[in-house]
Design a protein around this motif. Structure first.
Motif, PDB file in Angstrom:
ATOM      1  N   UNK A   1      50.107  43.513  46.839  1.00  0.00           N
ATOM      2  CA  UNK A   1      49.293  44.721  46.727  1.00  0.00           C
ATOM      3  C   UNK A   1      48.155  44.506  45.752  1.00  0.00           C
ATOM      4  N   UNK A   2      48.438  43.867  44.617  1.00  0.00           N
ATOM      5  CA  UNK A   2      47.401  43.630  43.633  1.00  0.00           C
ATOM      6  C   UNK A   2      46.340  42.709  44.186  1.00  0.00           C
ATOM      7  N   UNK A   3      46.744  41.652  44.897  1.00  0.00           N
ATOM      8  CA  UNK A   3      45.773  40.746  45.487  1.00  0.00           C
ATOM      9  C   UNK A   3      44.897  41.473  46.488  1.00  0.00           C
ATOM     10  N   UNK A   4      45.481  42.327  47.321  1.00  0.00           N
ATOM     11  CA  UNK A   4      44.702  43.050  48.301  1.00  0.00           C
ATOM     12  C   UNK A   4      43.692  43.956  47.617  1.00  0.00           C
ATOM     13  N   UNK A   5      44.108  44.601  46.511  1.00  0.00           N
ATOM     14  CA  UNK A   5      43.196  45.471  45.785  1.00  0.00           C
ATOM     15  C   UNK A   5      42.014  44.697  45.254  1.00  0.00           C
TER      16      UNK A   5
ATOM     17  N   UNK B   1      43.063  42.829  37.436  1.00  0.00           N
ATOM     18  CA  UNK B   1      43.948  42.082  38.313  1.00  0.00           C
ATOM     19  C   UNK B   1      45.290  42.784  38.522  1.00  0.00           C
ATOM     20  N   UNK B   2      45.926  43.213  37.436  1.00  0.00           N
ATOM     21  CA  UNK B   2      47.252  43.843  37.562  1.00  0.00           C
ATOM     22  C   UNK B   2      47.167  45.341  37.789  1.00  0.00           C
TER      23      UNK B   2
ATOM     24  N   UNK C   1      50.819  51.606  36.411  1.00  0.00           N
ATOM     25  CA  UNK C   1      49.953  50.885  37.332  1.00  0.00           C
ATOM     26  C   UNK C   1      49.101  51.890  38.097  1.00  0.00           C
ATOM     27  N   UNK C   2      47.828  51.646  38.162  1.00  0.00           N
ATOM     28  CA  UNK C   2      46.921  52.540  38.881  1.00  0.00           C
ATOM     29  C   UNK C   2      47.386  52.709  40.325  1.00  0.00           C
ATOM     30  N   UNK C   3      47.505  53.946  40.755  1.00  0.00           N
ATOM     31  CA  UNK C   3      47.937  54.229  42.132  1.00  0.00           C
ATOM     32  C   UNK C   3      46.902  53.720  43.122  1.00  0.00           C
TER      33      UNK C   3
ATOM     34  N   UNK D   1      37.191  44.681  41.500  1.00  0.00           N
ATOM     35  CA  UNK D   1      37.598  44.230  40.169  1.00  0.00           C
ATOM     36  C   UNK D   1      36.404  44.110  39.232  1.00  0.00           C
ATOM     37  N   UNK D   2      35.226  43.791  39.799  1.00  0.00           N
ATOM     38  CA  UNK D   2      34.050  43.653  38.944  1.00  0.00           C
ATOM     39  C   UNK D   2      33.671  44.981  38.286  1.00  0.00           C
TER      40      UNK D   2
END
Length: 343
Positions: free
Chosen positions: A216-220, A303-304, A319-321, A330-331
């Motif tokens: 999920x984190x990678x997809x975000x 990232x997390x 963790x942010x929903x 992420x930038x």
């Protein structure tokens, strides 16, 4: 069609040391006329006993960018090696990297538009080279070594020196004006066209306060153009989140049967910051946490997605929903943390 030019190769050590090491090597090659074995021994010494295969990669790469003359035995300086050694001008190295290494110019053109994540950089290079590029660290390493880029929390951005480079290079300026918008628009259109009919409804979301899985984190953190439709306005975005705050999970109401939430842009779209009003720059929040974002009282790890709050201990560590169909950039989280957050 694939690009036949080589990809970037990282030199040993941190990027900040690359130019000094390269100058030392070039001075020795010019002043001492070492044998190939001497050059290899020098590289092995400065790479803490690196393997022969890696030493071959360094030598082949320096020859490919005309810093060394790959056809000479013993090795001698190539034209760009001589120019760099005489002038100490980093622009000489960028000139040969941009001309002889696939993807360098394209990466700078996109960075001239906005900061990008490591993942976005790898995806951009994969498209440019028509090959799978999983790691852009050598590319960002060279831009950092030359003083043209900075790197923080997985995000690459141009320095003031890098922006001056773009402004002074007509080809880079023209590419920067055209490359990223068309790429993002076409990818977003493809994503919207391919969106599944059985996409989860707005009410299906991650549970607030629990850690997201690594996938999920990678997809975000992935290229946001892949998942965010280009026309996602504030009302569409809040509805997609079922009017729930991404920080605390609270769902406010503006009528008995009508939810209410607000949108906050991490890189504010005012003249001081110049951020976009795109979904990848937006968080959906309750009024209280919108005020906290605006006053710099919240940070979110890019990232997390771990939340850090200046004074709400029950919020810090959450963790942010997230919900399907809305990917954060992420930038922009990194920009908020560096420029807006104030604790």
């Amino acid at each position: 069609m694939s690009d036949d030019r080589p990809t970037a190769v990282a030199l040993p050590g941190p990027p900040e040391s690359w130019l000094a090491s390269l100058r030392t090597l070039l001075r020795d090659v010019r002043g001492k006329s070492p044998s190939e074995d001497d050059v290899r021994a020098w590289l092995e010494e400065h790479t803490e006993g690196d393997t022969d295969a890696n030493v071959d990669r360094y030598l082949d790469f320096l020859a490919a960018i005309d810093v060394l003359d790959g056809g000479d035995t013993p090795p001698s300086l190539g034209p760009y090696g001589r120019d760099f050694l005489d002038s100490h001008d980093e622009g000489v190295l960028f000139e040969t990297l941009a001309a002889n290494v696939a993807g360098v110019r394209a990466l700078v053109e996109v960075l001239a538009i906005r900061p990008i994540t490591d993942i976005e950089a790898a995806e951009l290079l994969s498209r440019e080279l028509d090959a799978e590029i999983e790691d852009a660290s050598a590319y960002r390493g060279w831009l950092r070594a030359l003083g043209y880029a900075e790197y923080d929390e997985g995000v690459i951005d141009l320095t003031t020196k890098g922006r001056r480079l773009v402004d002074s290079d007509a080809e880079l300026s023209d590419g920067a004006a055209s490359r990223l918008p068309s790429t993002r628009a076409s990818e977003a259109a493809d994503a919207a066209a391919n969106e599944s009919d059985d996409e989860p409804t707005a009410g299906e979301e991650a549970t607030p306060g629990t850690a997201a899985s690594s996938s999920e984190t990678t997809e975000t953190a992935r290229s946001t153009a892949e998942t965010n439709p280009p026309d996602m306005d504030a009302s569409t975005l809040t509805a997609r989140h079922d009017y729930r705050c991404m920080v605390c999970g609270d769902r406010r109401r503006q009528a008995p049967e009508e939810g209410y939430a607000e949108v906050h842009y991490l890189m504010p779209p005012d003249e001081d910051h110049g951020g976009p009003t795109d979904a990848d720059n937006a968080v959906v929040v309750c009024p209280n946490h919108r005020a906290d974002f605006e006053h710099g009282l919240i940070r979110v790890d890019p990232q997390s997605l771990t939340v850090e709050h200046a004074y709400e201990t029950d919020v810090s560590g959450r963790t942010l929903r997230t919900v399907e169909g809305h990917a954060l950039g992420a930038q922009y989280l990194a920009y908020h943390n560096d420029v807006v957050a104030d604790f």
